[in-house]
Motif scaffolding. Structure first.
Motif, PDB file in Angstrom:
ATOM      1  N   ASN A   1     -14.206   7.576  -2.474  1.00 43.74           N
ATOM      2  CA  ASN A   1     -13.036   7.726  -1.604  1.00 43.74           C
ATOM      3  C   ASN A   1     -11.949   8.607  -2.207  1.00 43.74           C
ATOM      4  OD1 ASN A   1     -13.904   6.032   0.590  1.00 43.74           O
ATOM      5  ND2 ASN A   1     -13.585   4.282  -0.761  1.00 43.74           N
TER       6      ASN A   1
ATOM      7  N   SER B   1      -9.641   1.852  -2.642  1.00 41.04           N
ATOM      8  CA  SER B   1      -8.247   2.292  -2.510  1.00 41.04           C
ATOM      9  C   SER B   1      -7.916   3.516  -3.349  1.00 41.04           C
ATOM     10  CB  SER B   1      -7.292   1.147  -2.898  1.00 41.04           C
ATOM     11  OG  SER B   1      -7.514   0.732  -4.239  1.00 41.04           O
ATOM     12  N   LEU B   2      -8.702   3.792  -4.394  1.00 41.20           N
ATOM     13  CA  LEU B   2      -8.401   4.914  -5.280  1.00 41.20           C
ATOM     14  C   LEU B   2      -8.444   6.242  -4.533  1.00 41.20           C
ATOM     15  CD1 LEU B   2     -10.226   4.172  -8.670  1.00 41.20           C
ATOM     16  CD2 LEU B   2      -7.767   4.231  -8.239  1.00 41.20           C
ATOM     17  N   LYS B   3      -7.363   7.029  -4.700  1.00 40.20           N
ATOM     18  CA  LYS B   3      -7.294   8.353  -4.092  1.00 40.20           C
ATOM     19  C   LYS B   3      -7.178   9.459  -5.140  1.00 40.20           C
ATOM     20  CE  LYS B   3      -7.347   6.611   0.006  1.00 40.20           C
ATOM     21  NZ  LYS B   3      -8.595   6.685   0.798  1.00 40.20           N
ATOM     22  N   ARG B   4      -6.609   9.124  -6.285  1.00 35.45           N
ATOM     23  CA  ARG B   4      -6.417  10.147  -7.318  1.00 35.45           C
ATOM     24  C   ARG B   4      -6.785   9.564  -8.679  1.00 35.45           C
ATOM     25  NH1 ARG B   4      -2.468  11.297 -11.036  1.00 35.45           N
ATOM     26  NH2 ARG B   4      -2.291  13.478 -11.671  1.00 35.45           N
TER      27      ARG B   4
ATOM     28  N   ASN C   1      -3.818  -2.864  -4.342  1.00 35.43           N
ATOM     29  CA  ASN C   1      -4.730  -1.772  -4.007  1.00 35.43           C
ATOM     30  C   ASN C   1      -4.248  -0.481  -4.681  1.00 35.43           C
ATOM     31  OD1 ASN C   1      -6.377  -3.338  -2.244  1.00 35.43           O
ATOM     32  ND2 ASN C   1      -4.753  -3.220  -0.717  1.00 35.43           N
ATOM     33  N   TYR C   2      -4.510  -0.358  -5.965  1.00 34.78           N
ATOM     34  CA  TYR C   2      -4.050   0.812  -6.698  1.00 34.78           C
ATOM     35  C   TYR C   2      -4.687   2.080  -6.145  1.00 34.78           C
ATOM     36  CZ  TYR C   2      -1.944  -2.251 -10.187  1.00 34.78           C
ATOM     37  OH  TYR C   2      -1.167  -3.174 -10.813  1.00 34.78           O
ATOM     38  N   ARG C   3      -3.851   3.128  -6.039  1.00 31.68           N
ATOM     39  CA  ARG C   3      -4.317   4.393  -5.462  1.00 31.68           C
ATOM     40  C   ARG C   3      -4.420   5.505  -6.508  1.00 31.68           C
ATOM     41  NH1 ARG C   3      -0.628   5.288  -0.223  1.00 31.68           N
ATOM     42  NH2 ARG C   3      -2.154   6.963   0.100  1.00 31.68           N
ATOM     43  N   ASN C   4      -3.636   5.401  -7.563  1.00 31.14           N
ATOM     44  CA  ASN C   4      -3.586   6.453  -8.575  1.00 31.14           C
ATOM     45  C   ASN C   4      -3.953   5.888  -9.944  1.00 31.14           C
ATOM     46  OD1 ASN C   4      -2.322   8.330  -6.618  1.00 31.14           O
ATOM     47  ND2 ASN C   4      -0.562   6.974  -6.850  1.00 31.14           N
TER      48      ASN C   4
ATOM     49  N   ARG D   1       0.832  -1.208   0.000  1.00 32.01           N
ATOM     50  CA  ARG D   1       0.000   0.000   0.000  1.00 32.01           C
ATOM     51  C   ARG D   1       0.864   1.254   0.000  1.00 32.01           C
ATOM     52  NH1 ARG D   1      -5.097   1.369   0.651  1.00 32.01           N
ATOM     53  NH2 ARG D   1      -5.636   3.358   1.629  1.00 32.01           N
TER      54      ARG D   1
ATOM     55  N   ALA E   1       1.741   4.207  -3.507  1.00 33.90           N
ATOM     56  CA  ALA E   1       1.504   5.649  -3.502  1.00 33.90           C
ATOM     57  C   ALA E   1       2.192   6.321  -4.678  1.00 33.90           C
ATOM     58  CB  ALA E   1       1.986   6.253  -2.181  1.00 33.90           C
TER      59      ALA E   1
END
Length: 532
Positions: free
Chosen positions: A141, A108-111, A82-85, A52, A56
């Motif tokens: 999210n 998990s996506l943030k961007r 858990n890809y975030r971007n 995780r 990032a």
């Protein structure tokens, strides 16, 4: 009587004994391709290569202009990462597979950045309002949402959009998401940062800014294509604004006055970026007199007032100054006061007249300067760092430097760094150029700890007449004997026959130095920040 006790400890260490935080730090230096290879070594490596924390820095790119969403779904359906971007280039989603992908990673996506394929510049993405609602439901999210393509909602049927409680940053480089039934203040009640373009012929802010102006901390306005002098939006007030980026071609006095008044009402600004044809002294005076909290100032202009340095030296907290596309000389610095807090100075594509006198004044007026970044104004070998004497002037005058970055569109000669050892506090050196002519050694610079060579190749070996040169490993070893980190472009040396031998020699000659090879962005005007 003396007793001697011999204690023997027989133990071995392996990679498995490395603390997790150190292993993750090592992994962070690898690009995605290298992480994939590392993940195949063992289960432990696989866990950390895409943990995780490591994810990032990883971008999941889905380009539906080149492959169907179904092709991506076949690969990603069983993924445990858990890809975030996410960078999304999509033209259509007939099978709904894209929504499946977004649903899988929605926790998990943030961007998310919706862009266009570079090879399909006229790509026009059209979706229904129903599809847009479904897509937004999977963005619950998100913290950062950007749209950088022509993105249109086909129908105007009013829909109830989901709330995105964690969304803090919205950047729209399109006008397709400005529907009457879009109330972004309701959709994203905690929005703090907004970036928008302005439409031709319109004087008002986009609705999203009007709705959220009481809570905006960061505002970026791109009006480069707006019909000039039709912006009358600056009457609005932003009581909490801390960062302002304004790209607007000012020409008439009335427009200058309007923007001055707007800036004058932003007393909490800590960062300002102005991109304009001309930045007048009146505008600078307003900034100096009303924005005393400024720490970062960024001016991109074809012309700036000769009194610019004298005016902005009044800013008591200024720590970083960035200048683009202008001519500067020593007289401009001489008339300025002392920049008591300034520690970073960046000059991008500017002309420095009489470098010795200029940097001598810089030393006097910026006593705390520790970081200097220069991008040469001239391209393709015409009057670059090899000829201007800028590097020599830096070495002779700015002895307080700890970090120096030089970017040039030319093949640099190592001879221009003959006085680098005079910078007896320097620890970081970054060179970005087309090539490096290493036909001469550099006098040892013992304080340097980190060296980044973002270089395409050495000077071609087929030069006529042939030029002999010492191996790059010898040049680095003798010139920078105490470096602990060496970063090379991934393709650096690949055009020579002895590329891997050179890297192997570096590792053998400097066993205490960690050698990295990274993929770098190509040189381009739009990548100023990436270059440095």
């Amino acid at each position: 009587m003396t007793t001697t006790t011999n204690l023997e400890c027989n133990f071995t260490l392996s990679v498995r004994d490395i603390p997790n935080e150190i292993f993750e730090k090592v992994i962070s230096y690898l690009n995605v391709e290298d992480r994939k290879i590392a993940s195949l070594v063992c289960r432990q490596w696989s866990l950390f290569a895409f943990s995780r924390k490591a994810l990032a820095d990883v971008l999941l790119e889905i380009n539906c202009a080149q492959h169907s969403a179904k092709d991506y779904w076949v690969v990603l359906e069983k993924s445990s990462r858990n890809y975030r971007n996410l960078v999304l280039n999509f033209a259509d989603d007939d099978d709904g597979c894209l929504l499946e992908i977004l649903g899988k990673f929605q926790h998990s996506l943030k961007r998310v950045s919706i862009e266009q394929d570079q090879d399909a510049r006229l790509l026009h993405t059209e979706i229904s309002s129903d599809y847009f609602v479904q897509m937004m439901e999977r963005f619950r999210n998100l913290k950062n949402f950007e749209v950088k393509t022509v993105f249109e909602i086909l129908d105007n049927e009013e829909k109830r959009l989901p709330t995105l409680p964690f969304l803090e940053t919205i950047c729209f480089y399109t006008h397709g998401l400005e529907k009457e039934w879009f109330n972004w203040f309701t959709i994203a009640p905690n929005i703090k940062c907004i970036g928008v373009p302005l439409e031709d012929g319109k004087s008002g802010f986009p609705k999203i800014i009007n709705d959220c102006r009481q809570q905006i901390l960061h505002l970026s306005i791109d009006a480069r294509f707006v019909e000039r002098d039709q912006l009358e939006f600056c009457n609005e007030k932003f009581p909490r604004l801390q960062k302002l980026r304004l790209l607007y071609p000012i020409s008439l006095p009335a427009s200058i006055e309007t923007i001055r008044n707007f800036i004058g009402n932003c007393s909490l600004l800590t960062e300002i970026s102005l991109f304009s044809n001309v930045i007048h002294s009146d505008t600078l005076e307003t900034i100096a007199n009303h924005c005393s909290q400024l720490q970062i100032v960024n001016f991109d202009a074809n012309e700036i007032s000769p009194t610019a340095f004298a005016i902005i030296s009044k800013l008591p907290k200024l720590c970083q100054l960035i200048l683009h596309k202008m001519t500067v000389d020593s007289a401009m610095i001489t008339a300025a006061g002392c920049f008591s807090m300034l520690h970073q100075f960046t000059c991008l594509s500017i002309r420095i007249n009489v470098p010795d006198a200029f940097f001598e004044q810089l030393r006097k007026k910026m006593p705390k300067l520790v970081t200097l970044e220069l991008l040469d104004r001239f391209r393709f070998g015409i009057n670059n760092f090899n000829q201007t004497g800028v590097v020599q002037a830096i070495c002779n005058n700015i002895h307080s430097l700890e970090r120096l970055a030089l970017v040039d569109w030319a093949i640099l000669d190592t001879s221009i760094f003959g006085s680098l050892h005079k910078l007896n506090l320097i620890t970081d050196l970054r060179l970005k150029c087309i090539g490096l002519n290493a036909d001469k050694t550099i006098p040892p610079c013992p304080t340097l700890k980190r060296l980044i060579l973002d270089i395409d190749s050495l000077k071609p070996t087929d030069t006529i007449p042939p030029i002999s040169r010492p191996p790059i490993a010898d040049v680095i070893c003798k010139s920078f004997p105490n470096i602990t980190t060496l970063e090379l472009r991934k393709t650096f040396l690949d055009r020579t026959k002895i590329s891997e031998q050179e890297v192997k020699s570096l590792r053998s000659l400097m066993p205490r130095c960690t050698v990295y090879r990274k993929t770098r962005l190509k040189m381009a005007d739009k990548d100023y920040t990436a270059l440095l």
